[in-house]
Design a protein around this motif. Structure first.
Motif, PDB file in Angstrom:
ATOM      1  N   LEU A  23      69.867   1.142  27.259  1.00  0.00           N
ATOM      2  CA  LEU A  23      69.844   1.426  25.837  1.00  0.00           C
ATOM      3  C   LEU A  23      68.849   0.509  25.130  1.00  0.00           C
ATOM      4  CD1 LEU A  23      73.710   1.661  25.199  1.00  0.00           C
ATOM      5  CD2 LEU A  23      72.125   3.516  25.785  1.00  0.00           C
ATOM      6  N   GLY A  24      68.282   1.002  24.038  1.00  0.00           N
ATOM      7  CA  GLY A  24      67.354   0.192  23.260  1.00  0.00           C
ATOM      8  C   GLY A  24      66.913   0.926  22.009  1.00  0.00           C
ATOM      9  N   PHE A  25      66.029   0.292  21.258  1.00  0.00           N
ATOM     10  CA  PHE A  25      65.534   0.904  20.019  1.00  0.00           C
ATOM     11  C   PHE A  25      64.157   0.331  19.687  1.00  0.00           C
ATOM     12  CE2 PHE A  25      67.869  -2.885  18.898  1.00  0.00           C
ATOM     13  CZ  PHE A  25      67.091  -3.495  17.918  1.00  0.00           C
ATOM     14  N   VAL A  26      63.448   1.057  18.839  1.00  0.00           N
ATOM     15  CA  VAL A  26      62.130   0.635  18.363  1.00  0.00           C
ATOM     16  C   VAL A  26      62.313  -0.114  17.051  1.00  0.00           C
ATOM     17  CG1 VAL A  26      59.852   1.400  17.578  1.00  0.00           C
ATOM     18  CG2 VAL A  26      60.984   2.579  19.473  1.00  0.00           C
ATOM     19  N   GLN A  27      61.773  -1.320  16.991  1.00  0.00           N
ATOM     20  CA  GLN A  27      61.861  -2.137  15.783  1.00  0.00           C
ATOM     21  C   GLN A  27      60.668  -1.802  14.891  1.00  0.00           C
ATOM     22  OE1 GLN A  27      64.355  -4.716  15.002  1.00  0.00           O
ATOM     23  NE2 GLN A  27      63.395  -4.221  13.053  1.00  0.00           N
ATOM     24  N   TRP A  28      60.941  -1.116  13.767  1.00  0.00           N
ATOM     25  CA  TRP A  28      59.848  -0.737  12.865  1.00  0.00           C
ATOM     26  C   TRP A  28      59.253  -1.986  12.219  1.00  0.00           C
ATOM     27  CZ3 TRP A  28      59.294   3.701  14.739  1.00  0.00           C
ATOM     28  CH2 TRP A  28      60.332   4.606  14.895  1.00  0.00           C
ATOM     29  N   ASN A  29      57.947  -2.003  12.049  1.00  0.00           N
ATOM     30  CA  ASN A  29      57.258  -3.134  11.420  1.00  0.00           C
ATOM     31  C   ASN A  29      56.072  -2.625  10.607  1.00  0.00           C
ATOM     32  OD1 ASN A  29      55.433  -2.403  13.404  1.00  0.00           O
ATOM     33  ND2 ASN A  29      55.939  -4.122  14.750  1.00  0.00           N
ATOM     34  N   ASP A  30      55.195  -3.540  10.202  1.00  0.00           N
ATOM     35  CA  ASP A  30      54.046  -3.147   9.386  1.00  0.00           C
ATOM     36  C   ASP A  30      53.056  -2.290  10.162  1.00  0.00           C
ATOM     37  OD1 ASP A  30      55.098  -4.571   7.283  1.00  0.00           O
ATOM     38  OD2 ASP A  30      53.977  -6.409   7.740  1.00  0.00           O
ATOM     39  N   VAL A  31      53.003  -2.462  11.472  1.00  0.00           N
ATOM     40  CA  VAL A  31      52.091  -1.657  12.282  1.00  0.00           C
ATOM     41  C   VAL A  31      52.568  -0.212  12.349  1.00  0.00           C
ATOM     42  CG1 VAL A  31      51.076  -1.371  14.585  1.00  0.00           C
ATOM     43  CG2 VAL A  31      51.407  -3.659  13.632  1.00  0.00           C
ATOM     44  N   CYS A  32      53.856  -0.027  12.579  1.00  0.00           N
ATOM     45  CA  CYS A  32      54.456   1.318  12.640  1.00  0.00           C
ATOM     46  C   CYS A  32      55.758   1.297  11.843  1.00  0.00           C
ATOM     47  CB  CYS A  32      54.710   1.699  14.097  1.00  0.00           C
ATOM     48  SG  CYS A  32      55.409   3.359  14.303  1.00  0.00           S
ATOM     49  N   PRO A  33      55.740   1.730  10.596  1.00  0.00           N
ATOM     50  CA  PRO A  33      56.918   1.575   9.731  1.00  0.00           C
ATOM     51  C   PRO A  33      58.008   2.631   9.904  1.00  0.00           C
ATOM     52  CG  PRO A  33      55.091   2.492   8.489  1.00  0.00           C
ATOM     53  CD  PRO A  33      54.560   2.205   9.860  1.00  0.00           C
ATOM     54  N   TYR A  35      59.415   6.617  12.079  1.00  0.00           N
ATOM     55  CA  TYR A  35      59.268   7.587  13.165  1.00  0.00           C
ATOM     56  C   TYR A  35      58.157   8.585  12.860  1.00  0.00           C
ATOM     57  CZ  TYR A  35      60.363  11.323  16.464  1.00  0.00           C
ATOM     58  OH  TYR A  35      60.280  12.286  17.447  1.00  0.00           O
ATOM     59  N   GLU A  36      57.963   8.904  11.573  1.00  0.00           N
ATOM     60  CA  GLU A  36      56.903   9.837  11.204  1.00  0.00           C
ATOM     61  C   GLU A  36      55.529   9.295  11.597  1.00  0.00           C
ATOM     62  OE1 GLU A  36      59.479   9.105   9.358  1.00  0.00           O
ATOM     63  OE2 GLU A  36      60.452  11.079   9.324  1.00  0.00           O
ATOM     64  N   GLU A  37      55.376   7.980  11.507  1.00  0.00           N
ATOM     65  CA  GLU A  37      54.113   7.373  11.927  1.00  0.00           C
ATOM     66  C   GLU A  37      54.010   7.323  13.452  1.00  0.00           C
ATOM     67  OE1 GLU A  37      51.513   6.263  10.207  1.00  0.00           O
ATOM     68  OE2 GLU A  37      52.353   6.860   8.275  1.00  0.00           O
ATOM     69  N   LEU A  38      55.126   7.057  14.118  1.00  0.00           N
ATOM     70  CA  LEU A  38      55.112   6.945  15.573  1.00  0.00           C
ATOM     71  C   LEU A  38      54.883   8.288  16.244  1.00  0.00           C
ATOM     72  CD1 LEU A  38      55.590   5.296  18.175  1.00  0.00           C
ATOM     73  CD2 LEU A  38      58.038   5.756  17.890  1.00  0.00           C
ATOM     74  N   GLY A  39      55.575   9.314  15.780  1.00  0.00           N
ATOM     75  CA  GLY A  39      55.478  10.614  16.429  1.00  0.00           C
ATOM     76  C   GLY A  39      56.282  10.647  17.712  1.00  0.00           C
ATOM     77  N   ALA A  40      56.016  11.633  18.542  1.00  0.00           N
ATOM     78  CA  ALA A  40      56.750  11.783  19.802  1.00  0.00           C
ATOM     79  C   ALA A  40      56.392  10.634  20.742  1.00  0.00           C
ATOM     80  CB  ALA A  40      56.412  13.116  20.441  1.00  0.00           C
ATOM     81  N   ALA A  41      57.422   9.977  21.267  1.00  0.00           N
ATOM     82  CA  ALA A  41      57.222   8.852  22.182  1.00  0.00           C
ATOM     83  C   ALA A  41      58.309   8.882  23.240  1.00  0.00           C
ATOM     84  CB  ALA A  41      57.240   7.524  21.436  1.00  0.00           C
ATOM     85  N   THR A  42      57.956   8.416  24.450  1.00  0.00           N
ATOM     86  CA  THR A  42      58.880   8.420  25.579  1.00  0.00           C
ATOM     87  C   THR A  42      58.885   7.040  26.225  1.00  0.00           C
ATOM     88  OG1 THR A  42      58.370  10.751  25.987  1.00  0.00           O
ATOM     89  CG2 THR A  42      59.493   9.549  27.742  1.00  0.00           C
ATOM     90  N   SER A  76      53.053   6.574  24.171  1.00  0.00           N
ATOM     91  CA  SER A  76      52.843   6.964  22.780  1.00  0.00           C
ATOM     92  C   SER A  76      51.361   7.252  22.561  1.00  0.00           C
ATOM     93  CB  SER A  76      53.305   5.852  21.827  1.00  0.00           C
ATOM     94  OG  SER A  76      52.978   6.159  20.480  1.00  0.00           O
ATOM     95  N   HIS A  77      51.077   8.269  21.790  1.00  0.00           N
ATOM     96  CA  HIS A  77      49.685   8.661  21.562  1.00  0.00           C
ATOM     97  C   HIS A  77      48.961   7.702  20.641  1.00  0.00           C
ATOM     98  CE1 HIS A  77      46.364  10.948  19.654  1.00  0.00           C
ATOM     99  NE2 HIS A  77      46.243  11.476  20.848  1.00  0.00           N
ATOM    100  N   ASP A  78      49.637   7.207  19.631  1.00  0.00           N
ATOM    101  CA  ASP A  78      48.965   6.449  18.581  1.00  0.00           C
ATOM    102  C   ASP A  78      49.244   4.952  18.602  1.00  0.00           C
ATOM    103  OD1 ASP A  78      47.749   8.721  17.469  1.00  0.00           O
ATOM    104  OD2 ASP A  78      49.563   9.199  16.341  1.00  0.00           O
ATOM    105  N   TYR A  79      50.225   4.488  19.355  1.00  0.00           N
ATOM    106  CA  TYR A  79      50.612   3.073  19.277  1.00  0.00           C
ATOM    107  C   TYR A  79      50.752   2.460  20.675  1.00  0.00           C
ATOM    108  CZ  TYR A  79      51.453   3.848  14.333  1.00  0.00           C
ATOM    109  OH  TYR A  79      51.301   4.156  13.000  1.00  0.00           O
ATOM    110  N   THR A  80      50.555   1.143  20.712  1.00  0.00           N
ATOM    111  CA  THR A  80      50.641   0.379  21.953  1.00  0.00           C
ATOM    112  C   THR A  80      51.849  -0.551  21.895  1.00  0.00           C
ATOM    113  OG1 THR A  80      48.243   0.443  22.241  1.00  0.00           O
ATOM    114  CG2 THR A  80      49.448  -1.250  23.460  1.00  0.00           C
ATOM    115  N   PRO A 122      56.107  -2.208  18.133  1.00  0.00           N
ATOM    116  CA  PRO A 122      54.733  -1.688  18.169  1.00  0.00           C
ATOM    117  C   PRO A 122      53.727  -2.820  17.919  1.00  0.00           C
ATOM    118  CG  PRO A 122      56.135  -0.312  16.788  1.00  0.00           C
ATOM    119  CD  PRO A 122      56.914  -1.557  17.084  1.00  0.00           C
ATOM    120  N   ARG A 123      52.747  -2.961  18.811  1.00  0.00           N
ATOM    121  CA  ARG A 123      51.793  -4.066  18.720  1.00  0.00           C
ATOM    122  C   ARG A 123      50.520  -3.698  17.986  1.00  0.00           C
ATOM    123  NH1 ARG A 123      54.651  -8.482  19.011  1.00  0.00           N
ATOM    124  NH2 ARG A 123      55.942  -8.592  20.894  1.00  0.00           N
TER     125      ARG A 123
END
Length: 237
Positions: A23-33, A35-42, A76-80, A122-123
């Motif tokens: 289990l885990g989660f994505v910590q939103w930050n200034d780079v990716c605030p 889910y709309e910015e992140l888009g589909a990610a696996t 992810s297409h847009d983020y590292t 997101p880095r």
């Protein structure tokens, strides 16, 4: 119940008893605030051996993971995202999350332990397009070819002024050199390499002969002057 079916059922129960859900989660930050910015990610374990999609809330779950050591990465297409190491020993223990740097040994003792559930930060945002460079006059003149062209143009402009300040003998030698080079180039262009080489050698011989003649003439004039001085001294005595 057939023996084969019973064996398959027992094998499935054994696998389930030792499997773990990550289990885990994505910590939103200034780079990716969001889910709309992140888009589909696996989220992947060992490049897709196990996987789980990131939900709109940022959470993810990877079910039925067998004990072992895995490398966690995010597709992810847009983020590292940073890669992590996941150690799963058995179903009763909590998975151990540690840092991992690509290219280093997987079982490195220098890895730092992290908290569980897994936190993904997101880095950076991927950039696939390079902006068009605007015209720069300074950048144009920094080009080596442009500098060579400017140097050649400056020499062409300065040649008439240099020619005016040359003495007649130097000017004559310069003209002879130009005529020699033009003759050699003409012979080379016509394919007559033998004629061009002979012209070059003949011109060198003429230059040496004229130089030696000028030296002998200067020596003769110097000896004549010394003889005249000696005659005047004899008359005075």
């Amino acid at each position: 119940m057939r023996p084969s079916s019973l064996f398959t059922l027992l094998l499935g129960l054994t696998h389930t008893s030792f499997a773990v859900d990550l289990l885990g989660f994505v910590q939103w930050n200034d780079v990716c605030p969001s889910y709309e910015e992140l888009g589909a990610a696996t989220v992947l374990l060992d490049s897709g051996r196990y996987s789980g999609r990131v939900t709109r809330s940022g959470n993810f779950s990877i079910p039925d993971i067998s004990p072992g050591v895995y490398v966690l990465s995010v597709l992810s297409h847009d983020y590292t995202f940073d890669q992590l190491r996941v150690d799963i020993s058995d179903a009763s223990s909590i998975p151990e999350i540690k840092t991992y740097v690509f290219g280093t040994p997987l079982l490195s003792s220098s890895a730092v332990s992290l908290s569980y559930p897994v936190v993904l930060n997101p880095r950076s945002k991927n950039s696939y397009f390079k902006p068009h460079e605007s015209f720069s006059l300074l950048g144009m003149f920094q080009n080596p070819m442009m500098m060579l062209m400017l140097l050649t143009a400056g020499m062409m402009l300065a040649t008439p002024y240099i020619m005016k300040n040359l003495d007649p003998q130097s000017l004559e030698e310069f003209k002879n050199q130009q005529a020699k080079v033009a003759s050699v180039q003409s012979s080379m262009q016509d394919g007559d390499f033998k004629s061009g080489l002979s012209t070059l050698l003949t011109a060198d011989e003429k230059t040496r002969a004229s130089t030696s003649g000028a030296k002998s003439q200067s020596n003769n004039s110097g000896s004549t002057i010394q003889q005249r001085k000696g005659g005047k001294g004899g008359k005075r005595r």
